[in-house]
Design a protein around this motif. Structure first.
Motif, PDB file in Angstrom:
ATOM      1  N   GLU A 229     -41.572 -72.928 -41.594  1.00  0.00           N
ATOM      2  CA  GLU A 229     -41.710 -73.184 -40.159  1.00  0.00           C
ATOM      3  C   GLU A 229     -40.729 -72.340 -39.345  1.00  0.00           C
ATOM      4  OE1 GLU A 229     -42.314 -77.184 -37.441  1.00  0.00           O
ATOM      5  OE2 GLU A 229     -40.814 -77.223 -39.028  1.00  0.00           O
ATOM      6  N   LYS A 230     -39.491 -72.283 -39.787  1.00  0.00           N
ATOM      7  CA  LYS A 230     -38.460 -71.567 -39.040  1.00  0.00           C
ATOM      8  C   LYS A 230     -38.644 -70.060 -39.102  1.00  0.00           C
ATOM      9  CE  LYS A 230     -34.920 -75.149 -39.534  1.00  0.00           C
ATOM     10  NZ  LYS A 230     -33.603 -75.505 -40.128  1.00  0.00           N
ATOM     11  N   SER A 231     -39.268 -69.569 -40.170  1.00  0.00           N
ATOM     12  CA  SER A 231     -39.449 -68.123 -40.318  1.00  0.00           C
ATOM     13  C   SER A 231     -40.730 -67.625 -39.650  1.00  0.00           C
ATOM     14  CB  SER A 231     -39.475 -67.753 -41.800  1.00  0.00           C
ATOM     15  OG  SER A 231     -40.570 -68.363 -42.458  1.00  0.00           O
ATOM     16  N   GLY A 232     -41.417 -68.509 -38.926  1.00  0.00           N
ATOM     17  CA  GLY A 232     -42.632 -68.111 -38.236  1.00  0.00           C
ATOM     18  C   GLY A 232     -43.848 -68.025 -39.139  1.00  0.00           C
ATOM     19  N   ARG A 233     -43.767 -68.644 -40.323  1.00  0.00           N
ATOM     20  CA  ARG A 233     -44.894 -68.634 -41.259  1.00  0.00           C
ATOM     21  C   ARG A 233     -45.462 -70.051 -41.416  1.00  0.00           C
ATOM     22  NH1 ARG A 233     -43.016 -66.461 -46.686  1.00  0.00           N
ATOM     23  NH2 ARG A 233     -41.111 -67.602 -46.175  1.00  0.00           N
ATOM     24  N   LEU A 234     -45.665 -70.711 -40.285  1.00  0.00           N
ATOM     25  CA  LEU A 234     -46.114 -72.102 -40.303  1.00  0.00           C
ATOM     26  C   LEU A 234     -47.450 -72.259 -41.003  1.00  0.00           C
ATOM     27  CD1 LEU A 234     -45.833 -75.065 -39.518  1.00  0.00           C
ATOM     28  CD2 LEU A 234     -46.828 -74.502 -37.291  1.00  0.00           C
ATOM     29  N   ARG A 235     -48.368 -71.333 -40.751  1.00  0.00           N
ATOM     30  CA  ARG A 235     -49.688 -71.447 -41.384  1.00  0.00           C
ATOM     31  C   ARG A 235     -49.564 -71.417 -42.900  1.00  0.00           C
ATOM     32  NH1 ARG A 235     -54.200 -69.585 -43.547  1.00  0.00           N
ATOM     33  NH2 ARG A 235     -56.226 -69.840 -42.504  1.00  0.00           N
ATOM     34  N   GLU A 236     -48.731 -70.508 -43.394  1.00  0.00           N
ATOM     35  CA  GLU A 236     -48.505 -70.416 -44.831  1.00  0.00           C
ATOM     36  C   GLU A 236     -47.828 -71.688 -45.347  1.00  0.00           C
ATOM     37  OE1 GLU A 236     -46.164 -67.572 -48.078  1.00  0.00           O
ATOM     38  OE2 GLU A 236     -46.109 -67.094 -45.933  1.00  0.00           O
ATOM     39  N   GLY A 237     -46.876 -72.191 -44.566  1.00  0.00           N
ATOM     40  CA  GLY A 237     -46.172 -73.402 -44.972  1.00  0.00           C
ATOM     41  C   GLY A 237     -47.081 -74.612 -45.059  1.00  0.00           C
ATOM     42  N   LEU A 238     -48.092 -74.658 -44.195  1.00  0.00           N
ATOM     43  CA  LEU A 238     -49.026 -75.781 -44.189  1.00  0.00           C
ATOM     44  C   LEU A 238     -50.045 -75.690 -45.310  1.00  0.00           C
ATOM     45  CD1 LEU A 238     -49.769 -76.069 -40.359  1.00  0.00           C
ATOM     46  CD2 LEU A 238     -48.407 -77.646 -41.745  1.00  0.00           C
ATOM     47  N   GLY A 239     -50.348 -74.476 -45.738  1.00  0.00           N
ATOM     48  CA  GLY A 239     -51.407 -74.291 -46.725  1.00  0.00           C
ATOM     49  C   GLY A 239     -50.908 -73.753 -48.037  1.00  0.00           C
ATOM     50  N   LEU A 240     -51.626 -72.766 -48.565  1.00  0.00           N
ATOM     51  CA  LEU A 240     -51.281 -72.175 -49.857  1.00  0.00           C
ATOM     52  C   LEU A 240     -49.986 -71.371 -49.759  1.00  0.00           C
ATOM     53  CD1 LEU A 240     -54.850 -70.863 -50.745  1.00  0.00           C
ATOM     54  CD2 LEU A 240     -53.693 -72.786 -51.861  1.00  0.00           C
ATOM     55  N   ASN A 241     -49.031 -71.710 -50.585  1.00  0.00           N
ATOM     56  CA  ASN A 241     -47.800 -70.922 -50.657  1.00  0.00           C
ATOM     57  C   ASN A 241     -47.203 -71.058 -52.059  1.00  0.00           C
ATOM     58  OD1 ASN A 241     -45.821 -73.248 -50.682  1.00  0.00           O
ATOM     59  ND2 ASN A 241     -46.796 -73.600 -48.687  1.00  0.00           N
ATOM     60  N   ARG A 242     -46.323 -70.140 -52.396  1.00  0.00           N
ATOM     61  CA  ARG A 242     -45.813 -70.094 -53.775  1.00  0.00           C
ATOM     62  C   ARG A 242     -45.044 -71.347 -54.142  1.00  0.00           C
ATOM     63  NH1 ARG A 242     -45.810 -67.391 -58.072  1.00  0.00           N
ATOM     64  NH2 ARG A 242     -44.079 -67.418 -59.539  1.00  0.00           N
ATOM     65  N   TYR A 243     -44.289 -71.905 -53.203  1.00  0.00           N
ATOM     66  CA  TYR A 243     -43.539 -73.117 -53.517  1.00  0.00           C
ATOM     67  C   TYR A 243     -44.482 -74.213 -53.997  1.00  0.00           C
ATOM     68  CZ  TYR A 243     -40.241 -76.974 -53.166  1.00  0.00           C
ATOM     69  OH  TYR A 243     -39.434 -78.052 -53.467  1.00  0.00           O
ATOM     70  N   ALA A 244     -45.639 -74.322 -53.387  1.00  0.00           N
ATOM     71  CA  ALA A 244     -46.589 -75.378 -53.742  1.00  0.00           C
ATOM     72  C   ALA A 244     -47.328 -75.043 -55.032  1.00  0.00           C
ATOM     73  CB  ALA A 244     -47.572 -75.599 -52.602  1.00  0.00           C
ATOM     74  N   TYR A 245     -47.996 -73.874 -55.062  1.00  0.00           N
ATOM     75  CA  TYR A 245     -48.862 -73.640 -56.217  1.00  0.00           C
ATOM     76  C   TYR A 245     -48.083 -73.318 -57.496  1.00  0.00           C
ATOM     77  CZ  TYR A 245     -48.821 -68.635 -54.683  1.00  0.00           C
ATOM     78  OH  TYR A 245     -48.481 -67.371 -54.287  1.00  0.00           O
ATOM     79  N   SER A 246     -46.815 -72.922 -57.383  1.00  0.00           N
ATOM     80  CA  SER A 246     -46.013 -72.736 -58.601  1.00  0.00           C
ATOM     81  C   SER A 246     -45.638 -74.079 -59.215  1.00  0.00           C
ATOM     82  CB  SER A 246     -44.739 -71.941 -58.298  1.00  0.00           C
ATOM     83  OG  SER A 246     -43.878 -72.664 -57.445  1.00  0.00           O
ATOM     84  N   ARG A 247     -45.974 -75.151 -58.530  1.00  0.00           N
ATOM     85  CA  ARG A 247     -45.775 -76.507 -59.031  1.00  0.00           C
ATOM     86  C   ARG A 247     -47.099 -77.232 -59.249  1.00  0.00           C
ATOM     87  NH1 ARG A 247     -41.623 -74.697 -56.295  1.00  0.00           N
ATOM     88  NH2 ARG A 247     -39.502 -75.410 -56.765  1.00  0.00           N
ATOM     89  N   GLY A 248     -48.192 -76.495 -59.098  1.00  0.00           N
ATOM     90  CA  GLY A 248     -49.502 -77.070 -59.360  1.00  0.00           C
ATOM     91  C   GLY A 248     -50.166 -77.734 -58.180  1.00  0.00           C
ATOM     92  N   PHE A 249     -49.701 -77.433 -56.941  1.00  0.00           N
ATOM     93  CA  PHE A 249     -50.235 -78.061 -55.732  1.00  0.00           C
ATOM     94  C   PHE A 249     -50.904 -77.040 -54.821  1.00  0.00           C
ATOM     95  CE2 PHE A 249     -46.883 -80.875 -57.184  1.00  0.00           C
ATOM     96  CZ  PHE A 249     -47.459 -82.129 -57.041  1.00  0.00           C
ATOM     97  N   TYR A 250     -51.839 -77.514 -54.013  1.00  0.00           N
ATOM     98  CA  TYR A 250     -52.460 -76.671 -52.997  1.00  0.00           C
ATOM     99  C   TYR A 250     -51.566 -76.533 -51.774  1.00  0.00           C
ATOM    100  CZ  TYR A 250     -57.173 -76.243 -55.020  1.00  0.00           C
ATOM    101  OH  TYR A 250     -58.254 -75.919 -55.800  1.00  0.00           O
ATOM    102  N   SER A 251     -50.749 -77.527 -51.511  1.00  0.00           N
ATOM    103  CA  SER A 251     -49.871 -77.495 -50.347  1.00  0.00           C
ATOM    104  C   SER A 251     -48.611 -78.286 -50.645  1.00  0.00           C
ATOM    105  CB  SER A 251     -50.569 -78.092 -49.115  1.00  0.00           C
ATOM    106  OG  SER A 251     -50.660 -79.508 -49.242  1.00  0.00           O
ATOM    107  N   ILE A 252     -47.583 -78.041 -49.870  1.00  0.00           N
ATOM    108  CA  ILE A 252     -46.325 -78.760 -50.055  1.00  0.00           C
ATOM    109  C   ILE A 252     -46.512 -80.245 -49.784  1.00  0.00           C
ATOM    110  CG2 ILE A 252     -43.983 -79.032 -49.156  1.00  0.00           C
ATOM    111  CD1 ILE A 252     -43.859 -76.051 -48.694  1.00  0.00           C
ATOM    112  N   LEU A 253     -47.267 -80.595 -48.735  1.00  0.00           N
ATOM    113  CA  LEU A 253     -47.439 -81.997 -48.379  1.00  0.00           C
ATOM    114  C   LEU A 253     -48.225 -82.764 -49.436  1.00  0.00           C
ATOM    115  CD1 LEU A 253     -48.144 -81.756 -44.535  1.00  0.00           C
ATOM    116  CD2 LEU A 253     -46.001 -82.314 -45.693  1.00  0.00           C
TER     117      LEU A 253
END
Length: 331
Positions: free
Chosen positions: A207-231
């Motif tokens: 969110e702070k880096s201006g990548r809110l769309r990525e943060g809400l959806g597919l991102n490495r933090y999420a899918y490297s843990r087996g999730f589609y999104s962080i939430l």
């Protein structure tokens, strides 16, 4: 004699009252203003475009009882209500009235949402994470946040609105058509958290880096843990609804790419122990992602009798049509 006197007095009073009323003429005009005068132009628009076709009452006036105590929500600016609802109608609600997909009596509007609540601000929890949904609300209620920051020309804001609505509607339909919760839970129970604390920093960093769309959806933090999104890490129910919402707002190619990237280990910088550990974590994440993807597709096709990819493509088409119409741009 005393009781008889009281009865006679009451009878006389009642007779006089009735006689007086019988002589009065009732006014043909109501003392209350007509319903049409009680409603604003915005109310009438909501009635025509949302309530009548979708059976959902729109509530945008402030009611503190329907805002979680831990949030920073506040009433929306009136001029923002209609643009948000127009976007919701065009990109989300119209999908569920499309007879080529939802012909069964088990779907909206046969089992409609009861109410749609709108709030001006974000639904931030104690960790400062902007939640897209109200976790405590019943599935028949839809909560729309960040109304005041919405703009039809912003891809990020349109994406956030659609993601939020699709998550909540997906959860509503999953309540109507229950899934095998235990089976889904078995695909990754040790990775869920009851709060956002474990991943709050990661979420806020997007969110702070201006990548809110990525943060809400597919991102490495999420899918490297087996999730589609962080939430989706908040629990199995949130996870499956997030998978559904992300699927309807991301291309098949993007999801396939995330699945492949999940299998790529983090860089161990020459540390052999870390290298082996990262390789195992990547293997588990990839397998979990693949299994969850297969679970969602099979569930939608068998329980809803709709191929998920067809639904995905139609949703993407509605979203892109809206964005093109309003010449939406990246921030």
């Amino acid at each position: 004699m005393m009781k008889q006197s009281i009865y006679l007095t009451l009878s006389l009073a009642l007779s006089l009252t009735l006689a007086s009323c019988s002589g009065d003429k009732l006014s043909k005009e109501s003392v209350l203003p007509p319903v049409s005068e009680q409603r604003s132009e915005l109310d009438r628009w909501c009635q025509e475009h949302i309530t009548r076709p979708f059976q959902a009452e729109v509530i945008y006036r402030w009611d503190r009882n329907h805002a979680e105590r831990s949030t920073h929500t506040y009433p929306p600016r009136l001029e923002q209500v209609r643009p948000v609802l127009e976007a919701l109608e065009a990109t989300v609600l119209s999908l569920y009235r499309d007879k080529q997909f939802f012909t069964s009596s088990d779907f909206i509007p046969a089992h409609p949402l009861l109410r749609i609540y709108l709030y001006g601000g974000a639904n931030r929890d104690g960790q400062g994470v902007d939640l897209l949904f109200n976790r405590k609300a019943p599935s028949i209620e839809l909560y729309i946040y960040n109304v005041d920051s919405f703009s039809p020309t912003s891809q990020v804001e349109v994406y956030r609105l659609i993601r939020s609505a699709q998550h909540q509607i997906g959860r509503h339909l999953m309540t109507i058509h229950p899934y095998d919760h235990d089976r889904f839970l078995s695909l990754g129970p040790d990775r869920y958290s009851s709060t956002t604390e474990p991943f709050a920093d990661a979420y806020r960093s997007y969110e702070k880096s201006g990548r809110l769309r990525e943060g809400l959806g597919l991102n490495r933090y999420a899918y490297s843990r087996g999730f589609y999104s962080i939430l989706g890490m908040l629990g199995a129910r949130e996870d499956l609804a997030e998978m559904y919402s992300v699927t309807l707002t991301e291309t098949p190619a993007a999801i396939t790419q995330a699945e492949q990237d999940a299998a790529v280990p983090d860089d161990a910088n020459g540390d052999e122990d870390a290298k082996r550990r990262y390789a195992e974590e990547a293997k588990v994440a990839h397998e979990t992602f693949v299994q969850k993807r297969a679970f969602l597709s099979k569930y939608i096709e068998e329980a809803w009798r709709i191929p998920l990819q067809r639904l995905q493509l139609q949703s993407l088409q509605l979203m892109n049509q809206y964005l093109d119409k309003h010449h939406a741009t990246q921030p």
